[in-house]
Design a protein around this motif. Structure first.
Motif, PDB file in Angstrom:
ATOM      1  N   TRP A  12       0.812  -1.227   0.000  1.00  0.00           N
ATOM      2  CA  TRP A  12       0.000   0.000   0.000  1.00  0.00           C
ATOM      3  C   TRP A  12       0.844   1.274   0.000  1.00  0.00           C
ATOM      4  O   TRP A  12       0.304   2.374  -0.007  1.00  0.00           O
ATOM      5  N   HIS A  13       2.180   1.139   0.034  1.00  0.00           N
ATOM      6  CA  HIS A  13       3.043   2.317   0.183  1.00  0.00           C
ATOM      7  C   HIS A  13       2.783   3.337  -0.927  1.00  0.00           C
ATOM      8  O   HIS A  13       2.642   4.526  -0.663  1.00  0.00           O
ATOM      9  N   GLU A  14       2.722   2.848  -2.161  1.00  0.00           N
ATOM     10  CA  GLU A  14       2.588   3.744  -3.314  1.00  0.00           C
ATOM     11  C   GLU A  14       1.304   4.577  -3.214  1.00  0.00           C
ATOM     12  O   GLU A  14       1.351   5.804  -3.276  1.00  0.00           O
ATOM     13  N   ALA A  16      -0.788   5.016  -0.625  1.00  0.00           N
ATOM     14  CA  ALA A  16      -0.864   5.794   0.615  1.00  0.00           C
ATOM     15  C   ALA A  16       0.048   7.022   0.543  1.00  0.00           C
ATOM     16  O   ALA A  16      -0.336   8.117   0.950  1.00  0.00           O
ATOM     17  N   LEU A  17       1.243   6.842   0.005  1.00  0.00           N
ATOM     18  CA  LEU A  17       2.184   7.964  -0.132  1.00  0.00           C
ATOM     19  C   LEU A  17       1.640   9.009  -1.093  1.00  0.00           C
ATOM     20  O   LEU A  17       1.776  10.214  -0.844  1.00  0.00           O
ATOM     21  N   GLN A  18       1.027   8.556  -2.191  1.00  0.00           N
ATOM     22  CA  GLN A  18       0.446   9.498  -3.162  1.00  0.00           C
ATOM     23  C   GLN A  18      -0.605  10.364  -2.482  1.00  0.00           C
ATOM     24  O   GLN A  18      -0.626  11.582  -2.647  1.00  0.00           O
ATOM     25  N   TYR A 156      14.661   9.933  -4.524  1.00  0.00           N
ATOM     26  CA  TYR A 156      15.461   8.719  -4.380  1.00  0.00           C
ATOM     27  C   TYR A 156      14.570   7.481  -4.229  1.00  0.00           C
ATOM     28  O   TYR A 156      14.980   6.371  -4.575  1.00  0.00           O
ATOM     29  N   HIS A 157      13.355   7.689  -3.686  1.00  0.00           N
ATOM     30  CA  HIS A 157      12.432   6.565  -3.521  1.00  0.00           C
ATOM     31  C   HIS A 157      11.877   6.123  -4.880  1.00  0.00           C
ATOM     32  O   HIS A 157      11.696   4.944  -5.135  1.00  0.00           O
ATOM     33  N   LEU A 158      11.629   7.102  -5.749  1.00  0.00           N
ATOM     34  CA  LEU A 158      11.077   6.781  -7.069  1.00  0.00           C
ATOM     35  C   LEU A 158      12.163   6.300  -8.034  1.00  0.00           C
ATOM     36  O   LEU A 158      11.893   5.545  -8.962  1.00  0.00           O
ATOM     37  N   ARG A 169      10.261  -2.905  -0.464  1.00  0.00           N
ATOM     38  CA  ARG A 169       9.134  -3.847  -0.376  1.00  0.00           C
ATOM     39  C   ARG A 169       7.882  -3.251  -1.010  1.00  0.00           C
ATOM     40  O   ARG A 169       6.797  -3.815  -0.883  1.00  0.00           O
ATOM     41  N   CYS A 170       8.014  -2.061  -1.632  1.00  0.00           N
ATOM     42  CA  CYS A 170       6.836  -1.394  -2.200  1.00  0.00           C
ATOM     43  C   CYS A 170       6.981  -1.257  -3.711  1.00  0.00           C
ATOM     44  O   CYS A 170       8.019  -1.584  -4.279  1.00  0.00           O
ATOM     45  N   SER A 171       5.916  -0.741  -4.329  1.00  0.00           N
ATOM     46  CA  SER A 171       5.883  -0.637  -5.788  1.00  0.00           C
ATOM     47  C   SER A 171       6.125   0.797  -6.253  1.00  0.00           C
ATOM     48  O   SER A 171       5.783   1.149  -7.372  1.00  0.00           O
ATOM     49  N   CYS A 172       6.717   1.643  -5.379  1.00  0.00           N
ATOM     50  CA  CYS A 172       6.847   3.063  -5.697  1.00  0.00           C
ATOM     51  C   CYS A 172       7.850   3.350  -6.812  1.00  0.00           C
ATOM     52  O   CYS A 172       7.693   4.314  -7.556  1.00  0.00           O
ATOM     53  N   ALA A 173       8.917   2.542  -6.908  1.00  0.00           N
ATOM     54  CA  ALA A 173       9.991   2.841  -7.860  1.00  0.00           C
ATOM     55  C   ALA A 173       9.460   2.909  -9.284  1.00  0.00           C
ATOM     56  O   ALA A 173       8.684   2.060  -9.708  1.00  0.00           O
TER      57      ALA A 173
HETATM   58 ZN   LIG Z   1       7.281   3.189  -1.447  1.00  0.00          ZN
END
Ligand SMILES: [Zn+2]
Length: 181
Positions: A12-14, A16-18, A156-158, A169-173
């Motif tokens: 859920w990181h992507e 939730a972060l958005q 740097y996360h993207l 562990r997330c799909s943000c990249a």
């Molecule tokens: Zn992320």
């Protein structure tokens, strides 16, 4: 609860972060609009309420809401920290430390409203750094010094390096993980 945090920092990181970044950007835009009203349009500071403040003046003058927002920011930055690795984690931590102090300042303002008396014998609720800097500039400054490290961390996360991407562990990249492709 721990699995909820694990999901927030994993699958859920992507999303939730958005959502969090939209709130942060909207708040930041409000502070910029307020500065524009004061410095470019030369409105009196107590009338310059950003965009939402024009429609809802009580928003700007409610110390509770300012404190609530500072708390949400602090909670959000803290909540999403585990999902950050490598260089992005360092910059996200910088934002967390600065936001922690910003939140202390708001807590001081809030407690002065609740207690019905002000610090330092000032006529209005006063934060510590505000003894030296005017309030509008100070909060614009605070929001900038939290916003900038958050943006660097997001970059740097993207766009992680290969070793960083391997730890995520997330799909943000936005780049395919070389370790998994
Ligand atoms: Zn992320």
């Amino acid at each position: 609860m721990s699995s909820f945090f694990a999901k927030l920092n994993g699958p859920w990181h992507e999303r939730a972060l958005q959502t969090f970044m939209i709130i942060v950007l909207a708040h930041w835009a409000e502070h910029l609009a307020q500065a524009y009203q004061v410095y470019v349009l030369a409105w009196p500071p107590h009338r310059a309420g950003g965009v939402l403040g024009q429609m809802f003046p009580w928003l700007v003058h409610s110390e509770v809401l300012h404190y609530g927002y500072a708390l949400i920011m602090l909670a959000g930055i803290w909540t999403f920290l585990p999902g950050f690795v490598g260089r992005s984690r360092t910059w996200w931590l910088v934002a967390l430390v600065i936001q922690f102090w910003h939140h202390i300042e708001h807590a001081l303002l809030q407690s002065q409203v609740i207690a019905g008396r002000t610090l330092f014998g000032a006529p209005v609720p006063t934060s510590i750094l505000q003894l030296w800097f005017p309030r509008l500039e100070l909060h614009l400054f605070y929001n900038t010094v939290v916003f900038v490290p958050m943006m660097v961390a997001m970059y740097y996360h993207l766009f992680p390096s290969a070793p960083e991407a391997a730890e995520m562990r997330c799909s943000c990249a936005l780049r395919a993980h070389p370790a998994t492709s």
